[in-house]
Design a protein around this motif. Structure first.
Motif, PDB file in Angstrom:
ATOM      1  N   LEU A   1      18.648  51.071 -72.892  1.00 55.12           N
ATOM      2  CA  LEU A   1      19.021  52.297 -73.103  1.00 55.12           C
ATOM      3  C   LEU A   1      20.498  52.875 -72.840  1.00 55.12           C
ATOM      4  O   LEU A   1      20.750  53.748 -73.812  1.00 55.12           O
ATOM      5  CB  LEU A   1      18.881  52.662 -71.814  1.00 55.12           C
ATOM      6  N   ALA A   2      21.264  52.080 -72.632  1.00 52.91           N
ATOM      7  CA  ALA A   2      23.098  52.464 -72.149  1.00 52.91           C
ATOM      8  C   ALA A   2      23.422  52.631 -74.150  1.00 52.91           C
ATOM      9  O   ALA A   2      24.635  53.047 -74.374  1.00 52.91           O
ATOM     10  CB  ALA A   2      24.087  51.495 -71.423  1.00 52.91           C
ATOM     11  N   GLU A   3      23.272  51.473 -74.541  1.00 52.86           N
ATOM     12  CA  GLU A   3      23.136  51.200 -75.635  1.00 52.86           C
ATOM     13  C   GLU A   3      23.019  52.415 -77.145  1.00 52.86           C
ATOM     14  O   GLU A   3      23.565  52.979 -77.915  1.00 52.86           O
ATOM     15  CB  GLU A   3      23.555  50.281 -76.487  1.00 52.86           C
ATOM     16  N   MET A   4      22.064  52.634 -76.100  1.00 52.18           N
ATOM     17  CA  MET A   4      21.316  53.577 -77.420  1.00 52.18           C
ATOM     18  C   MET A   4      21.845  54.964 -77.169  1.00 52.18           C
ATOM     19  O   MET A   4      22.030  55.952 -78.064  1.00 52.18           O
ATOM     20  CB  MET A   4      19.819  54.402 -77.215  1.00 52.18           C
TER      21      MET A   4
ATOM     22  N   LEU B   1      28.481  62.263 -90.269  1.00 54.32           N
ATOM     23  CA  LEU B   1      27.194  61.806 -89.453  1.00 54.32           C
ATOM     24  C   LEU B   1      26.552  60.211 -89.877  1.00 54.32           C
ATOM     25  O   LEU B   1      25.879  59.536 -89.428  1.00 54.32           O
ATOM     26  CB  LEU B   1      26.207  62.349 -90.734  1.00 54.32           C
ATOM     27  N   ASP B   2      27.737  60.450 -91.288  1.00 54.62           N
ATOM     28  CA  ASP B   2      27.488  58.704 -91.829  1.00 54.62           C
ATOM     29  C   ASP B   2      27.963  57.405 -91.125  1.00 54.62           C
ATOM     30  O   ASP B   2      27.337  56.285 -91.980  1.00 54.62           O
ATOM     31  CB  ASP B   2      27.642  58.429 -93.541  1.00 54.62           C
ATOM     32  N   ASP B   3      28.139  57.933 -89.963  1.00 51.49           N
ATOM     33  CA  ASP B   3      28.643  56.972 -89.327  1.00 51.49           C
ATOM     34  C   ASP B   3      27.640  56.018 -88.096  1.00 51.49           C
ATOM     35  O   ASP B   3      27.819  55.088 -87.361  1.00 51.49           O
ATOM     36  CB  ASP B   3      29.813  57.171 -88.254  1.00 51.49           C
ATOM     37  N   LEU B   4      26.766  57.213 -88.106  1.00 44.68           N
ATOM     38  CA  LEU B   4      25.789  56.664 -87.003  1.00 44.68           C
ATOM     39  C   LEU B   4      24.512  55.702 -87.172  1.00 44.68           C
ATOM     40  O   LEU B   4      24.894  55.607 -88.402  1.00 44.68           O
ATOM     41  CB  LEU B   4      24.606  58.548 -86.589  1.00 44.68           C
TER      42      LEU B   4
ATOM     43  N   TRP C   1      21.484  55.296 -86.371  1.00 43.77           N
ATOM     44  CA  TRP C   1      20.405  54.920 -87.372  1.00 43.77           C
ATOM     45  C   TRP C   1      20.452  55.944 -88.973  1.00 43.77           C
ATOM     46  O   TRP C   1      19.386  56.360 -88.677  1.00 43.77           O
ATOM     47  CB  TRP C   1      19.823  55.332 -86.031  1.00 43.77           C
ATOM     48  N   ILE C   2      21.342  56.342 -89.155  1.00 42.40           N
ATOM     49  CA  ILE C   2      21.360  57.506 -90.313  1.00 42.40           C
ATOM     50  C   ILE C   2      20.948  56.767 -91.405  1.00 42.40           C
ATOM     51  O   ILE C   2      19.838  57.237 -91.829  1.00 42.40           O
ATOM     52  CB  ILE C   2      22.889  57.750 -90.974  1.00 42.40           C
ATOM     53  N   TYR C   3      20.816  55.373 -91.417  1.00 41.45           N
ATOM     54  CA  TYR C   3      20.019  54.560 -92.729  1.00 41.45           C
ATOM     55  C   TYR C   3      18.738  53.814 -92.883  1.00 41.45           C
ATOM     56  O   TYR C   3      18.282  54.482 -93.373  1.00 41.45           O
ATOM     57  CB  TYR C   3      20.792  53.004 -92.537  1.00 41.45           C
ATOM     58  N   GLN C   4      18.083  54.495 -91.160  1.00 39.22           N
ATOM     59  CA  GLN C   4      16.837  54.248 -91.308  1.00 39.22           C
ATOM     60  C   GLN C   4      16.240  55.847 -91.817  1.00 39.22           C
ATOM     61  O   GLN C   4      14.810  55.737 -92.102  1.00 39.22           O
ATOM     62  CB  GLN C   4      16.263  53.996 -90.077  1.00 39.22           C
ATOM     63  N   VAL C   5      17.066  57.102 -91.564  1.00 42.28           N
ATOM     64  CA  VAL C   5      16.219  57.934 -91.615  1.00 42.28           C
ATOM     65  C   VAL C   5      16.474  57.885 -93.325  1.00 42.28           C
ATOM     66  O   VAL C   5      15.701  58.848 -93.961  1.00 42.28           O
ATOM     67  CB  VAL C   5      18.055  59.428 -91.499  1.00 42.28           C
ATOM     68  N   LYS C   6      17.748  57.681 -94.300  1.00 43.51           N
ATOM     69  CA  LYS C   6      17.522  57.625 -95.246  1.00 43.51           C
ATOM     70  C   LYS C   6      16.555  57.177 -95.908  1.00 43.51           C
ATOM     71  O   LYS C   6      16.718  56.999 -96.813  1.00 43.51           O
ATOM     72  CB  LYS C   6      18.963  57.093 -95.776  1.00 43.51           C
ATOM     73  N   GLU C   7      16.709  55.846 -95.191  1.00 42.11           N
ATOM     74  CA  GLU C   7      15.259  54.694 -95.638  1.00 42.11           C
ATOM     75  C   GLU C   7      14.238  56.108 -95.784  1.00 42.11           C
ATOM     76  O   GLU C   7      13.199  55.972 -97.170  1.00 42.11           O
ATOM     77  CB  GLU C   7      15.510  54.085 -94.882  1.00 42.11           C
ATOM     78  N   GLU C   8      13.803  56.114 -95.090  1.00 45.24           N
ATOM     79  CA  GLU C   8      12.592  57.413 -94.728  1.00 45.24           C
ATOM     80  C   GLU C   8      12.760  58.115 -96.082  1.00 45.24           C
ATOM     81  O   GLU C   8      11.395  58.644 -96.450  1.00 45.24           O
ATOM     82  CB  GLU C   8      12.535  58.076 -93.319  1.00 45.24           C
TER      83      GLU C   8
END
Ligand SMILES: Nc1ncnc2c1ncn2[C@@H]1O[C@H](COP(=O)(O)OP(=O)(O)OP(=O)(O)O)[C@@H](O)[C@H]1O
Ligand SMILES: [Mg+2]
Length: 578
Positions: free
Chosen positions: A194-197, A209-212, A214-221
């Motif tokens: 939880l702390a990491e997230m 935003l590209d440094d996030l 989880w952004i790769y997953q969003v782009k994947e979607e």
């Protein structure tokens, strides 16, 4: 002795020793059969026999465990008949009831019953059923929220309720806390996770935003959605170009395709650029076409194009409704709220735990976590697991740890398994395409990690064996399944590409059944769609008869399944010999 039915790969999976083994194969390839045979050979090995209580055999359901016990009992009885004086075999059969052939939950429960004194747990504890546990969770949540409302310094909490509580009450926020609690519980260190997230929202100046993470997953979607947009437009173009079709639409559709096609591969594109590209999409007005044009075809093309437009609009509204810099600001301002949410979840976790302890209860999630507490030395930290004395004892006891349906394991369960096995004594079978327990937070990535890490001829990590033949289904079913899955299964949709290695290969040798209707004929595919059970006429080619399998060599737009209707039965029907 080798039964002649086993294929070479199966035999290798049954007999390879002293290394971790991952057996990967599609449904009906004999994974479970191989696992059972391996166990039997381990127990009856004339040179290095293993006692049945030296094996930990993990199945996914109690029914599967019971069936496996029965199959092993049958094989041992048979061996005993052949060697009636073998005291060893008689002993193994007698010990079978005590053998660890079990689901992971039952294994954890057994450990808890044995080692409760190492925990702050009442020895008379009881496992709460899911309804009881759910009611308790809601009670704790209500109390926690009530207290937060009454606190003086609850400004961030109040903002959190405003942002995530929903329109009428705070039930949406409560659901969010419960979901986070559940999700974090599938990790061995929930608080750490939880702390990491939370920290992923702590964006410093200069980050984009590209440094996030989880952004790769969003782009994947987005990429997946765009693939279906492209398919719709290509289908529309296919219909428009047919004799009698609205040919003039082809020009519009080509323009649509030129705009949308480059957005399919958007995983490596920067968010700023994606924002601009999506904002720049223009849907030209369809060229008017009258006269000789078939109205049915015209409507069909329009319907497909509108569907594609709707999908793109949905992507824009979901992901690109705000400029990237505004989105970044929003995310930054979310950080304190996410921190509060994580703190709320941790507090919920602690209170719920206390409540259960006070009632002498444990729930299903607790079984695995308590088990970890038993197996981990107190000095362990996230990323640094130190086995406890109990874990070391179990490592010594188990000659092998065998797992069926390994694709459905989650991170906590994997940690439990790691703590009771050695470096080279795990045997796992599974099929990532059959991973069906995502909702239970199964992590197919664990299977895939080993799939990619283990060498086919073996390496320091382990050895991977692929079984290629299917022994369960008739040729017609095998062909139909391959045909459908080749179209729809990609790495993005199903974790793995449906390539030659993943395909089913007919391996059975079923006798022809005179006068009996078998699955060899045209194969029906029943798609169950709760939302929209009616066939979408726009997508059904009219040359596709109600019960005929489309030509496998046809163009993609011809590939609609034979029959679509809502039914209550299974998605596939074949004759299961297993
Ligand atoms: N070499 C073989 N020859 C003939 N039959 C076989 C062979 N190997 C396995 N079988 C039979 O094929 C059927 C399917 O095997 P099994 O249930 O072990 O498949 P599985 O890979 O575990 O499938 P699932 O992915 O659905 O769990 C069983 O009836 C099994 O006895
Ligand atoms: Mg199986």
């Amino acid at each position: 002795m080798r039964d002649k039915k086993w294929t070479d790969e199966q035999w290798a999976a049954i007999t390879t020793r002293d290394t971790n083994l991952l057996v990967a194969a599609a449904a009906g390839a004999g994974k479970t059969a191989v696992l059972v045979e391996r166990i039997i050979l381990l127990i009856t090995d004339p040179v290095r026999p293993v006692d049945v209580d030296q094996l930990l055999i993990v199945t996914f359901t109690n029914a599967a465990a019971a069936e496996m016990r029965e199959r092993i009992a049958g094989a041992l009885s048979k061996a005993l008949k052949e060697n009636p004086h073998s005291r060893r075999l008689a002993k193994q059969l007698a010990m079978l009831n005590r053998a660890s052939i079990t689901t992971l939950h039952s294994f954890c429960l057994d450990l808890l019953r044995r080692y409760f004194y190492l925990l702050d747990l009442d020895p008379g504890f009881r496992v709460a059923d899911e309804v009881e546990a759910e009611l308790l969770r809601l009670e704790v949540l209500e109390e926690l929220f009530e207290e937060r409302y009454n606190r003086e310094d609850n400004e961030t909490f109040a903002r959190l309720v405003d942002a995530y509580g929903g329109q009428r009450d705070d039930s949406k926020l409560q659901d969010l806390v419960l979901a986070l609690y559940r999700f974090s519980g599938s990790h061995p260190w929930p608080r750490f996770w939880l702390a990491e997230m939370t920290e992923t929202f702590a964006l410093s100046e200069g980050q984009s935003l590209d440094d996030l993470p989880w952004i790769y997953q969003v782009k994947e979607e987005i990429s997946q959605e765009m693939q279906s947009v492209l398919r719709l437009l290509k289908q529309a173009a296919g219909w428009a170009g047919r004799p009698g079709g609205p040919e003039l639409y082809c020009k519009n559709l080509t323009e649509d395709l030129i705009q949308t096609e480059p957005l399919v591969d958007c995983r490596e594109v920067s968010w700023d650029k994606l924002y601009r590209s999506f904002a720049g999409i223009k849907w030209g007005k369809l060229s008017p076409c009258r006269g000789e044009v078939d109205e049915g075809l015209k409507n069909r093309v329009q319907a497909l194009r509108n569907k594609a437009k709707d999908k793109v609009n949905e992507i824009v509204n979901t992901y690109f409704c705000a400029k990237p810099e505004i989105l970044l600001q929003d995310l930054r301002s979310l950080h304190p709220l996410i921190k509060e949410l994580a703190a709320l979840t941790v507090e919920f976790m602690e209170r719920y735990q206390k409540k259960k302890q006070s009632k002498g209860l444990v729930d299903f999630g607790d079984l695995e976590h308590y088990c970890l507490s038993i197996l981990l030395d107190k000095a362990s930290k996230p990323g640094e697991m130190i086995p406890s004395a109990v874990a070391l004892e179990l490592k010594k006891q188990f000659a092998e740890v065998l797992v069926d349906e390994y694709q459905d394991i989650n991170a906590v369960q994997e940690t439990v398994l790691q703590l009771v096995s050695r470096e080279d004594n795990r045997f796992m079978v599974g099929d990532v395409k059959q991973s069906i327990y995502r909702f239970r937070l199964a992590e197919p990535g664990l299977f895939l990690g080993k799939y990619r890490q283990y060498g086919v001829t073996g390496n320091a990590a382990g050895c991977r064996i692929d079984l290629s033949k299917n022994f369960r289904s008739r040729l017609g079913v095998v062909n139909a399944v391959n045909f459908i899955f080749r179209q729809i299964m990609t790495r993005a949709a199903g974790e793995i590409d449906y390539d030659e290695a993943a395909e089913l290969r007919y391996g059975a040798d079923f006798p022809a059944l005179e006068g009996v209707i078998t699955a060899e004929g045209p194969v029906e595919l029943h798609l169950i769609d709760g939302k929209d059970a009616q066939p979408d006429q726009a997508e059904l080619p009219d040359n596709c008869e109600d019960n005929e399998m489309p030509d496998p060599d046809g163009e993609p737009e011809e590939l609609a399944p034979t029959r679509r209707r809502q039914i209550g039965g299974p998605a596939y029907s074949g004759d299961d010999q297993g």
